[in-house]
Design a protein around this motif. Structure first.
Motif, PDB file in Angstrom:
ATOM      1  N   VAL A  30      56.953 -34.938  44.669  1.00 14.16           N
ATOM      2  CA  VAL A  30      58.244 -34.869  43.987  1.00 14.16           C
ATOM      3  C   VAL A  30      57.969 -34.669  42.503  1.00 14.16           C
ATOM      4  N   ASP A  31      58.593 -33.655  41.912  1.00 23.22           N
ATOM      5  CA  ASP A  31      58.406 -33.356  40.493  1.00 23.22           C
ATOM      6  C   ASP A  31      59.655 -33.714  39.702  1.00 23.22           C
ATOM      7  N   ALA A  32      59.442 -34.113  38.461  1.00 22.75           N
ATOM      8  CA  ALA A  32      60.531 -34.344  37.517  1.00 22.75           C
ATOM      9  C   ALA A  32      60.345 -33.364  36.371  1.00 22.75           C
ATOM     10  N   LYS A  33      61.431 -32.694  35.975  1.00 24.50           N
ATOM     11  CA  LYS A  33      61.365 -31.696  34.914  1.00 24.50           C
ATOM     12  C   LYS A  33      62.351 -32.051  33.812  1.00 24.50           C
ATOM     13  N   SER A  34      61.884 -31.950  32.580  1.00 27.17           N
ATOM     14  CA  SER A  34      62.740 -32.120  31.421  1.00 27.17           C
ATOM     15  C   SER A  34      62.272 -31.114  30.388  1.00 27.17           C
ATOM     16  N   GLY A  35      63.118 -30.144  30.108  1.00 23.25           N
ATOM     17  CA  GLY A  35      62.711 -29.078  29.194  1.00 23.25           C
ATOM     18  C   GLY A  35      61.561 -28.300  29.810  1.00 23.25           C
ATOM     19  N   ARG A  36      60.481 -28.168  29.055  1.00 20.86           N
ATOM     20  CA  ARG A  36      59.332 -27.415  29.568  1.00 20.86           C
ATOM     21  C   ARG A  36      58.291 -28.306  30.232  1.00 20.86           C
ATOM     22  N   TYR A  37      58.571 -29.608  30.317  1.00 18.57           N
ATOM     23  CA  TYR A  37      57.614 -30.557  30.876  1.00 18.57           C
ATOM     24  C   TYR A  37      57.899 -30.835  32.347  1.00 18.57           C
ATOM     25  N   VAL A  38      56.843 -30.890  33.134  1.00 19.24           N
ATOM     26  CA  VAL A  38      56.928 -31.231  34.554  1.00 19.24           C
ATOM     27  C   VAL A  38      55.930 -32.350  34.812  1.00 19.24           C
ATOM     28  N   VAL A  39      56.418 -33.447  35.410  1.00 15.32           N
ATOM     29  CA  VAL A  39      55.552 -34.590  35.715  1.00 15.32           C
ATOM     30  C   VAL A  39      55.776 -35.019  37.166  1.00 15.32           C
ATOM     31  N   ASN A  40      54.864 -35.809  37.655  1.00 18.47           N
ATOM     32  CA  ASN A  40      54.973 -36.383  38.988  1.00 18.47           C
ATOM     33  C   ASN A  40      56.057 -37.462  38.953  1.00 18.47           C
ATOM     34  N   LYS A  42      56.633 -39.702  40.982  1.00 23.84           N
ATOM     35  CA  LYS A  42      56.140 -40.971  41.525  1.00 23.84           C
ATOM     36  C   LYS A  42      55.326 -41.746  40.487  1.00 23.84           C
ATOM     37  N   SER A  43      55.209 -41.196  39.293  1.00 21.34           N
ATOM     38  CA  SER A  43      54.443 -41.827  38.216  1.00 21.34           C
ATOM     39  C   SER A  43      55.400 -42.392  37.168  1.00 21.34           C
ATOM     40  N   ILE A  44      55.424 -43.708  37.036  1.00 23.20           N
ATOM     41  CA  ILE A  44      56.302 -44.320  36.041  1.00 23.20           C
ATOM     42  C   ILE A  44      55.915 -43.872  34.635  1.00 23.20           C
ATOM     43  N   LEU A  45      54.627 -43.765  34.353  1.00 23.83           N
ATOM     44  CA  LEU A  45      54.200 -43.301  33.027  1.00 23.83           C
ATOM     45  C   LEU A  45      54.617 -41.850  32.799  1.00 23.83           C
ATOM     46  N   GLY A  46      54.525 -41.040  33.845  1.00 19.85           N
ATOM     47  CA  GLY A  46      54.957 -39.651  33.729  1.00 19.85           C
ATOM     48  C   GLY A  46      56.438 -39.556  33.421  1.00 19.85           C
ATOM     49  N   LEU A  47      57.254 -40.326  34.152  1.00 20.09           N
ATOM     50  CA  LEU A  47      58.699 -40.292  33.932  1.00 20.09           C
ATOM     51  C   LEU A  47      59.068 -40.784  32.539  1.00 20.09           C
ATOM     52  N   LEU A  48      58.409 -41.846  32.087  1.00 19.91           N
ATOM     53  CA  LEU A  48      58.731 -42.393  30.768  1.00 19.91           C
ATOM     54  C   LEU A  48      58.226 -41.516  29.630  1.00 19.91           C
ATOM     55  N   SER A  49      57.317 -40.585  29.939  1.00 18.65           N
ATOM     56  CA  SER A  49      56.799 -39.702  28.897  1.00 18.65           C
ATOM     57  C   SER A  49      57.733 -38.533  28.596  1.00 18.65           C
ATOM     58  N   ILE A  50      58.721 -38.318  29.461  1.00 18.19           N
ATOM     59  CA  ILE A  50      59.719 -37.273  29.205  1.00 18.19           C
ATOM     60  C   ILE A  50      61.065 -37.946  28.970  1.00 18.19           C
ATOM     61  N   SER A  51      62.044 -37.182  28.573  1.00 17.80           N
ATOM     62  CA  SER A  51      63.376 -37.719  28.312  1.00 17.80           C
ATOM     63  C   SER A  51      63.974 -38.294  29.588  1.00 17.80           C
ATOM     64  N   ILE A  52      64.361 -39.582  29.559  1.00 15.99           N
ATOM     65  CA  ILE A  52      64.932 -40.189  30.755  1.00 15.99           C
ATOM     66  C   ILE A  52      66.453 -40.030  30.821  1.00 15.99           C
ATOM     67  N   ASP A  53      67.049 -39.485  29.760  1.00 15.56           N
ATOM     68  CA  ASP A  53      68.500 -39.311  29.744  1.00 15.56           C
ATOM     69  C   ASP A  53      68.973 -38.345  30.825  1.00 15.56           C
ATOM     70  N   GLU A  54      68.235 -37.258  30.987  1.00 10.07           N
ATOM     71  CA  GLU A  54      68.585 -36.270  31.997  1.00 10.07           C
ATOM     72  C   GLU A  54      67.349 -35.469  32.367  1.00 10.07           C
ATOM     73  N   MET A  55      67.138 -35.332  33.661  1.00 16.40           N
ATOM     74  CA  MET A  55      66.006 -34.551  34.151  1.00 16.40           C
ATOM     75  C   MET A  55      66.349 -33.989  35.509  1.00 16.40           C
ATOM     76  N   SER A  56      65.594 -33.000  35.922  1.00 14.40           N
ATOM     77  CA  SER A  56      65.744 -32.429  37.252  1.00 14.40           C
ATOM     78  C   SER A  56      64.647 -32.991  38.139  1.00 14.40           C
ATOM     79  N   ILE A  57      65.031 -33.392  39.333  1.00  9.84           N
ATOM     80  CA  ILE A  57      64.079 -33.872  40.319  1.00  9.84           C
ATOM     81  C   ILE A  57      64.025 -32.824  41.417  1.00  9.84           C
ATOM     82  N   SER A  58      62.846 -32.333  41.721  1.00 15.28           N
ATOM     83  CA  SER A  58      62.740 -31.314  42.762  1.00 15.28           C
ATOM     84  C   SER A  58      61.613 -31.653  43.718  1.00 15.28           C
TER      85      SER A  58
END
Length: 81
Positions: A30-40, A42-58
């Protein structure tokens, strides 16, 4: 098959809860995307490293069951477009 959901989190606690649910109930990647960044997602550090206000989960999946599970989880954190 790929499916995308828009989610957002109010704080780090919500982000952590979301991450735990994804890890527990979704076996695929499962990927999370915010702007040009894509993170895993399932990774709390990955999610917190991008904007948590709004992101796409794919997710690229092989079964509709996994999509349904991810959709139920994302529904709790849905952001209106």
């Amino acid at each position: 098959m790929s499916k995308e959901f828009k989610v957002g989190f109010k704080n780090a606690q919500e982000t952590s809860e979301f991450c735990a649910k994804i890890k527990k109930y979704v076996s695929g990647d499962v990927d999370a995307k915010s702007g040009r960044y894509v993170v895993n997602a399932k990774s709390i550090l990955g999610l917190l490293s991008i904007s948590i206000d709004e992101m796409s989960i794919s997710m690229d999946v092989y079964t509709t069951e996994e999509i349904d599970t991810l959709e139920r989880i994302c529904e709790e954190y849905k952001v209106e477009a």
